[in-house]
Every structure is written in C-alpha cells, then in structure tokens.
Design a protein around this motif. Structure first.
Motif, PDB file in Angstrom:
ATOM      1  N   ASN A 114       0.828  -1.208   0.000  1.00 42.54           N
ATOM      2  CA  ASN A 114       0.000   0.000   0.000  1.00 42.54           C
ATOM      3  C   ASN A 114       0.863   1.259   0.000  1.00 42.54           C
ATOM      4  N   ARG A 151       2.266   1.955  -3.403  1.00 41.71           N
ATOM      5  CA  ARG A 151       1.226   2.515  -4.278  1.00 41.71           C
ATOM      6  C   ARG A 151       1.038   4.000  -4.007  1.00 41.71           C
ATOM      7  N   HIS A 181       3.560   6.294  -5.610  1.00 43.16           N
ATOM      8  CA  HIS A 181       3.364   6.512  -7.038  1.00 43.16           C
ATOM      9  C   HIS A 181       2.403   7.667  -7.300  1.00 43.16           C
ATOM     10  N   VAL A 221       0.799   4.910 -11.817  1.00 42.16           N
ATOM     11  CA  VAL A 221       1.381   3.599 -11.545  1.00 42.16           C
ATOM     12  C   VAL A 221       2.187   3.125 -12.745  1.00 42.16           C
ATOM     13  N   TYR A 249       4.661  -0.222 -13.458  1.00 42.70           N
ATOM     14  CA  TYR A 249       5.203  -1.476 -12.952  1.00 42.70           C
ATOM     15  C   TYR A 249       6.417  -1.860 -13.797  1.00 42.70           C
ATOM     16  N   ASP A 278      -0.276  -0.544 -15.883  1.00 42.18           N
ATOM     17  CA  ASP A 278      -1.285  -0.483 -14.827  1.00 42.18           C
ATOM     18  C   ASP A 278      -1.267  -1.778 -14.026  1.00 42.18           C
ATOM     19  N   GLU A 279      -1.997  -1.740 -12.911  1.00 44.24           N
ATOM     20  CA  GLU A 279      -2.015  -2.881 -11.992  1.00 44.24           C
ATOM     21  C   GLU A 279      -2.676  -4.101 -12.627  1.00 44.24           C
ATOM     22  N   SER A 310       4.664  -8.002  -6.642  1.00 47.94           N
ATOM     23  CA  SER A 310       3.999  -6.722  -6.891  1.00 47.94           C
ATOM     24  C   SER A 310       4.759  -5.569  -6.243  1.00 47.94           C
ATOM     25  N   GLU A 311       5.282  -5.805  -5.036  1.00 51.15           N
ATOM     26  CA  GLU A 311       6.105  -4.780  -4.392  1.00 51.15           C
ATOM     27  C   GLU A 311       7.339  -4.488  -5.252  1.00 51.15           C
ATOM     28  N   LEU A 370       6.400  -2.353  -8.233  1.00 47.17           N
ATOM     29  CA  LEU A 370       6.149  -0.961  -7.858  1.00 47.17           C
ATOM     30  C   LEU A 370       7.454  -0.238  -7.523  1.00 47.17           C
TER      31      LEU A 370
END
Length: 261
Positions: A143, A146, A149, A153, A155, A187-188, A214-215, A218
């Motif tokens: 979180n 995110r 950003h 976002v 990635y 995007d996510e 995912s971390e 990011l």
C-alpha cells in the motif's frame, strides 16, 4: 510588517454565445478554464479546507459563508464536498509528485482513520515544504509503494528487490525472462494478469510471492521514474516504510536507549 486577510464575495456573470447549427443542434460557448457550476474554485477550495483540515461541520460552513455574503444552501455545500472534485484530487497527486522530486528527505507515518463507518489508515508523507495525507484500507508495504506513485502507476519489475525479499530465483526468472515478457506494465491489471499467467495467485501475508512480486514491480517503477533518487525515507521504524534509503527518527531511536526497562 503587518499581515492581513481580505475576505469578500465576487460575482461574475458570463454572457455566452448560443448558436443553432444547420443540422438543428445548439452549441453554447464554453466557460473559462476552471469555471464549473455556480461556485468558483476558490470558494470550493475554502469549503474543502474547512471541512477536511478545519474539521468544521457542514452547518458551520454554511453559516460562515452566509456571514461572508455568499448565497449558498446546505445541499450545495454537500455537493461541493462530494462531487466534481477530480481537479482537487489531481492537484493533491501533483503535490506528492513534485514534493518527492525535490525532497532530500520525507517523513512518513500512519495512524488509524475511520471513513464511511469503516476502519482505515491515514498515511502522511511530507517534509518542511509539503504534506500529503491519504486514507486507505491497510498499512502494508504494498500500500505504501502505491501511495508513493501518487496514482501514476508504473510497474517495472525489479529482480533485485524480489530476490532480497526472498522470492526464489527460478520464480523471478520465469516472471521476467520467459517468453521475453515486457519489462514495463502501465497499470495494476496488466501486471496482475502477468502474475496469474505465471502461476502466482493473490494470498494474504507479507511473504506471499504474489505480494513480493507486486512490491518489486512498484519499487522498480519508482526507480525507473527516478522518483526517490537521493531521497531518505524517515520513519518510526515500521517495516512497511523500510525501503530504499531509510532512516529512523531520533525520537524513536532515543527511546531504546533512554527509556528504563
């Protein structure tokens, strides 16, 4: 040096051309940029500030504005607070982006916050020049990344981060090298689809491979955008903030030395 404040009401009446086209359609000349509805940006800004920063009730805001001479109802104040706020949301994101770009350090912290009768978390990011407060549902490292950003976002998967956090080398190789997958995901949703295609499924827990990946993506995006180049993150030592150039504030460090056991 004497500081003062000028408060007053300014009413502008716009005369707009109206034309009927050959096909029967009617077009009206647009209003100037920033003008939307019957209340100007500065009045809307004041209402938002009084409500969110001043913690004033709607009734008190209505009474104050009427004392200034503004013709406004409670329903109209509620509409200002709940609709057509995209410009202010975008402005808040720009404050974060600009602040991080010029910051040598930022302090970060989070605290419990209740919104819409649901428990949440308010995270603060800022220094002596800017401050941004964002309310979300959790206080995890995912979180926090995110939030850094600021809504933009990107990635860009970081293999080094994933390996440092314990993701198996074979997993990172499969994610980042197999089939020459794209190195940047806009995007996510596209990133999550990529993870699912390679057998990683969302699971709870800070060490879940899906979350670590995912971390890493990011963090890679922040690195790609040079958003935190040379910026030290100053916190109370909570694990979600311990990324990049990280330091603990002297108050929390001092407690471990001075406080009697």
């Amino acid at each position: 040096m004497v500081q003062d404040l000028t408060i007053g009401v300014r009413v502008v009446r716009y005369h707009r051309d109206r034309w009927r086209l050959p096909d029967g359609r009617i077009v009206v000349a647009p209003l100037p940029d920033g003008v939307d509805g019957h209340f100007g940006l500065e009045l809307r800004r004041l209402v938002l500030s009084l409500y969110h920063q001043g913690q004033s009730t709607v009734e008190r805001i209505v009474a104050l504005l009427r004392d200034f001479g503004v013709l406004i109802s409670k329903r109209q104040v509620v509409r200002i607070l709940t609709s057509k706020i995209d410009a202010f949301v975008a402005e808040a994101k720009q404050v974060l982006t600009a602040g991080l770009a010029a910051a040598g350090w930022v302090s970060v912290d989070d605290t419990g916050a209740r919104h819409g009768a649901v428990n949440g978390v308010c995270t603060q990011v800022g220094n002596d020049r800017f401050a941004v407060f964002t309310t979300t549902k959790s206080k995890s490292r995912l979180n926090f990344l995110r939030l850094l950003h600021g809504g933009s976002v990107l990635y860009a998967a970081s293999r080094a981060y994933m390996l440092e956090r314990g993701l198996l080398p074979v997993v990172t190789t499969d994610l980042l090298d197999a089939g020459r997958e794209p190195s940047v995901f806009e995007d996510e949703a596209s990133w999550d689809t990529h993870l699912l295609a390679h057998g990683l499924e969302p699971k709870d827990g800070p060490l879940a491979p899906f979350r670590i990946a995912s971390e890493g993506a990011l963090w890679g995006g922040l690195t790609e955008a040079t958003a935190l180049d040379g910026t030290v993150i100053l916190s109370d030592g909570a694990g979600q903030f311990a990324i990049g150039e990280h330091a603990r504030c002297w108050v929390h460090m001092e407690r471990q030395i001075l406080c009697p056991r």
